[in-house]
Design an enzyme around this catalytic site. Structure first.
Site, PDB file in Angstrom:
ATOM      1  N   SER A 140       0.781  -1.294  -0.051  1.00  0.00           N
ATOM      2  CA  SER A 140      -0.118  -0.035   0.131  1.00  0.00           C
ATOM      3  C   SER A 140       0.856   1.397  -0.016  1.00  0.00           C
ATOM      4  O   SER A 140       0.521   2.305  -0.547  1.00  0.00           O
ATOM      5  CB  SER A 140      -0.862   0.059   1.133  1.00  0.00           C
ATOM      6  OG  SER A 140      -0.260  -0.124   2.358  1.00  0.00           O
ATOM      7  N   HIS A 192      -5.405  -3.634  -2.202  1.00  0.00           N
ATOM      8  CA  HIS A 192      -5.024  -2.872  -3.284  1.00  0.00           C
ATOM      9  C   HIS A 192      -4.799  -3.586  -4.623  1.00  0.00           C
ATOM     10  O   HIS A 192      -4.637  -2.972  -5.677  1.00  0.00           O
ATOM     11  CB  HIS A 192      -3.679  -2.174  -3.108  1.00  0.00           C
ATOM     12  CG  HIS A 192      -3.715  -1.258  -1.712  1.00  0.00           C
ATOM     13  ND1 HIS A 192      -4.146  -0.015  -1.695  1.00  0.00           N
ATOM     14  CD2 HIS A 192      -3.633  -1.381  -0.419  1.00  0.00           C
ATOM     15  CE1 HIS A 192      -4.147   0.505  -0.517  1.00  0.00           C
ATOM     16  NE2 HIS A 192      -3.966  -0.335   0.481  1.00  0.00           N
ATOM     17  N   LYS A 208     -12.004   0.294  -1.644  1.00  0.00           N
ATOM     18  CA  LYS A 208     -10.929   0.987  -2.709  1.00  0.00           C
ATOM     19  C   LYS A 208     -11.801   0.578  -4.066  1.00  0.00           C
ATOM     20  O   LYS A 208     -12.764   1.425  -4.397  1.00  0.00           O
ATOM     21  CB  LYS A 208      -9.903   0.103  -2.530  1.00  0.00           C
ATOM     22  CG  LYS A 208      -8.984   0.504  -1.310  1.00  0.00           C
ATOM     23  CD  LYS A 208      -7.850  -0.430  -0.861  1.00  0.00           C
ATOM     24  CE  LYS A 208      -7.282   0.105   0.509  1.00  0.00           C
ATOM     25  NZ  LYS A 208      -8.288  -0.031   1.508  1.00  0.00           N
TER      26      LYS A 208
END
Length: 393
Positions: free
Chosen positions: A182, A210, A241
């Site tokens: 990240s 991610h 996300k």
């Protein structure tokens, strides 16, 4: 000593506030988009995890509204008891299909997912081998599990191999790593990790918070990117996300998720994901399936941003994705440059110790699939001007 003495003695944040360079808790008054309004100023957003650019997509908003109108504002209980909706089950089925795993179980947040997975799976007689670059939720999850935790240097698989070589042969072993890291924006060497795990009888878990959206076919994640979905035992991910919502999940074999749902305290004793979050995540997942150009644009934008930073002679880390760290090294220097960038119309995330090592502070920039080249050009021009004025090379 008074319990609150540590609170009274904590002055670092107030010193930054007094200096006018405090970088946190800035107010947004618009959608989370590629361009936002922060405290009345037009600002290019280079600090969001909205990788697919779906947080303000009308289809996602409508799905969230429809879910609220049908199911209400919340579930008023845990999944274990009265808080399971047909919407939760459908989301889990769709996610399992998307990441090519037998079963998925959802958690209320991504942080909670890591706590709930690792603390249920690993115990006092087990060993967890954890990359030092792993997310804070993994660090806390290892503590909560009571397993022995052995850390290895970031992406240093020779050290991992050595640690496993000297580990107890009788202990259960779990190798856990971020898929996409990240802060650094680099990718775990999953093929070699899987090979090492097989040799030493370890299980493999990746935090793909991610990786989902960034890597693989239609953004299916790190395991798909390497063609190793059958070799990775546990995939953890989030909705906050690429899926434009809030929540987390574990994807694994059915007998593993079945065990977790009956033994994970963070799962059993937490209220379930609200209907709006389920509806939004389901619709975002559907869009990812039907619009594979979004992950492709995200990769193109990440490549473009790295190229423009290098052309501007701005030092960046070893990023391979849409997360691009810009090196600033020291804490107050990081805060100063962050403030100058914000005043210039660009937001990014200041990252200081302990999130990174002392002397390795950085500005974490990240682009989305919906950024235009013109917006990225404008942002890098602001960086170049600020770095020149700050004397940063």
């Amino acid at each position: 000593m008074d319990l609150f003495e540590k609170c009274a003695n904590y002055t670092e944040a107030k010193e930054a506030i007094a200096a006018g360079i405090y970088p946190y808790f800035h107010e947004l008054s618009t959608y989370q988009d590629s361009v936002v309004t922060i405290e009345g100023r037009r600002t290019i957003m280079l600090g969001s995890n909205n990788y697919m650019g779906l947080t303000c997509d009308p289809r996602v908003l409508k799905a969230a509204i429809d879910a609220v109108e049908k199911y209400g504002s919340g579930c008023s209980g845990s999944r274990y008891l009265n808080g399971t909706l047909d919407l939760h089950n459908r989301l889990e089925q769709e996610l399992a299909s998307f990441v090519n795993k037998e079963s998925v179980l959802t958690f209320s947040t991504g942080f909670q997912a890591n706590l709930g997975i690792i603390s249920a799976i690993a115990g006092p007689h087990d060993i967890i081998f954890s990359d030092r670059g792993n997310h804070a939720s993994i660090v806390d999850a290892c503590r909560l599990s009571f397993a022995k935790t052995v850390k290895f240097a970031h992406n240093d698989l020779d050290e991992l191999r050595d640690k496993l070589e000297h580990a107890s042969k009788d202990a259960g072993k779990l190798i856990v790593t971020d898929g996409v890291f990240s802060m650094e924006g680099d990718i775990a060497n999953l093929p070699e990790i899987v090979e090492i795990a097989k040799r030493y009888g370890a299980r493999v878990m990746i935090d793909d918070a991610h990786g989902l959206g960034m890597l693989g076919e239609c953004g299916r994640g790190t395991a798909n990117y390497y063609g190793l979905e059958d070799e990775v035992d546990i995939i953890m991910g989030t909705f906050s996300k690429s899926l434009a919502s809030l929540g987390g999940y574990v994807a694994a074999s059915e007998y593993v998720t079945h065990y977790i749902k009956h033994h994970s305290r963070p799962f059993i004793f937490s209220a379930s994901i609200p209907p709006a979050c389920c509806g939004a995540a389901l619709e975002a997942l559907s869009i990812m399936r039907s619009e594979p150009e979004r992950p492709k644009r995200l990769k193109e934008n990440g490549d473009y941003l790295r190229m423009k930073f290098r052309e501007a002679s701005i030092t960046i880390g070893d990023s391979e994705t849409a997360i691009v760290p810009v090196m600033t090294y020291e804490t107050m220097n990081t805060f100063k440059i962050h403030h100058m960038l914000l005043m210039g119309g660009v937001y990014c995330n200041p990252v200081i110790a302990p999130a990174v090592n002392e002397g390795e502070c950085l500005l974490r920039t990240s682009c989305t699939a919906t950024h235009t080249k013109e917006q990225l050009d404008e942002a890098v021009a602001v960086f170049k001007d600020v770095f020149a004025r700050a004397g940063q090379s």
